[in-house]
Design an enzyme around this catalytic site. Structure first.
Site, PDB file in Angstrom:
ATOM      1  N   GLN A  72      55.860  74.676 -68.976  1.00 42.48           N
ATOM      2  CA  GLN A  72      55.480  75.877 -68.238  1.00 42.48           C
ATOM      3  C   GLN A  72      55.310  77.087 -69.162  1.00 42.48           C
ATOM      4  OE1 GLN A  72      54.481  76.254 -65.128  1.00 42.48           O
ATOM      5  NE2 GLN A  72      54.683  74.043 -64.835  1.00 42.48           N
ATOM      6  N   SER A  73      54.910  76.853 -70.388  1.00 43.66           N
ATOM      7  CA  SER A  73      54.751  77.925 -71.367  1.00 43.66           C
ATOM      8  C   SER A  73      53.703  78.950 -70.940  1.00 43.66           C
ATOM      9  CB  SER A  73      54.357  77.315 -72.716  1.00 43.66           C
ATOM     10  OG  SER A  73      53.917  78.310 -73.613  1.00 43.66           O
ATOM     11  N   ASN A  74      54.124  80.205 -70.850  1.00 42.63           N
ATOM     12  CA  ASN A  74      53.179  81.293 -70.594  1.00 42.63           C
ATOM     13  C   ASN A  74      52.282  81.527 -71.806  1.00 42.63           C
ATOM     14  OD1 ASN A  74      54.242  82.097 -67.947  1.00 42.63           O
ATOM     15  ND2 ASN A  74      56.047  82.700 -69.102  1.00 42.63           N
TER      16      ASN A  74
END
Length: 290
Positions: A72-74
């Protein structure tokens, strides 16, 4: 090195008063620096860093951007968006195995046309190095890209010259390092998210590389909100998410800004406080505990 960034966002980002949330936290005065409204790819603090790293990539003649992160890396999502904006290919090397269904940031990565490589248990840096392209480090953080948050600090001092403290989540360390480089360690309060084994040492090393030596013990970093780990949701963070939404209609994320607000709630300083909203909303829809 040419330090001229390319333009990827909309600047300056707004600085908004948050009186109801400030009262709930027992603060004299609270402001929100809306770096969730940076414009590109759903917004977030990584856009300021990408303006510098993408300038490097273009100067190097790159046709592909490669970076790493959690599922879920921004930063991964915004790197994919930046690549699309610049007409480049994008490869995202993500930790673990492909999930049965894509949620949150993973949907946006796919929409932006990124190719995702699942690293399994292999070291992310090694898998990234094997991909052809310009490799952007974890979180987009380097001493060079941290200049994006020197830019942010300058915006803040123009918007609120007598600010007392800026509160920020500490992930890969570049956001806090840039703020400290411009404002000094006494006016920046970081809340560790558990992204690094030694957040204090990493921020100090970045500052040293920026030519602004600060001893690790001079940095104000709260390590008490990591809980069971980076991807875990704690009760204080869940309460912080609800508090921001119900007092100001502002949505935080469970990994970064939620922890930062939990840290502010636990240790409220005096004076005019700026809470840096670094974005991350898509991660709210991909978190396993929500």
């Amino acid at each position: 090195m040419d330090t001229t960034p390319i333009a990827l966002g909309t600047w300056p980002t707004p600085l908004e008063p948050a009186p109801r949330l400030g009262t709930a936290l027992g603060l004299d005065e609270l402001w929100l620096k809306r770096d969730d409204l940076t414009g590109l790819g759903g917004g977030g603090n990584k856009v300021r860093k990408l303006q510098y790293t993408c300038a490097q990539a273009l100067q190097a003649g790159a046709t592909t951007l490669v970076t790493t992160g959690a599922p879920q890396s921004n930063h991964a999502r915004l790197t994919a968006a930046a690549a699309a904006r610049l007409g480049l290919e994008c490869v995202l090397v993500l930790r673990g195995d492909e999930p049965p269904a894509r949620r949150g940031n993973l949907i946006l990565d796919q929409l932006a046309g990124a190719r995702i490589v699942w690293a399994g248990d292999a070291p992310l840096d090694e898998v990234a190095a094997a991909q052809p392209g310009f490799v952007i480090p974890f979180g987009g953080t380097s001493a060079f890209s941290a200049l994006g948050y020197v830019d942010c600090a300058r915006e803040l001092t123009a918007q609120l010259p007598d600010l007392s403290t800026v509160v920020v989540a500490v992930g890969s360390g570049g956001t806090m390092a840039g703020l400290v480089a411009a404002l000094g360690p006494g006016r920046v309060f970081g809340v560790d998210t558990g992204a690094l084994p030694d957040a204090r040492g990493t921020v100090a090393a970045l500052l040293d590389a920026m030519g602004v030596p600060v001893k690790p013990d001079e940095l104000q970093i709260d390590h008490s909100h990591v809980g069971a780990g980076y991807a875990a949701l704690t009760r204080p963070v869940q309460e912080a998410l609800s508090l921001a939404a119900r007092t100001e209609g502002v949505f935080l994320d469970p990994t970064y800004t939620g922890r930062a607000l939990a840290g502010l709630r636990a240790s409220p300083p005096d004076g005019k406080i700026v809470f840096l909203h670094s974005g991350g909303l898509p991660g709210l829809f991909g978190h396993p505990a929500l």
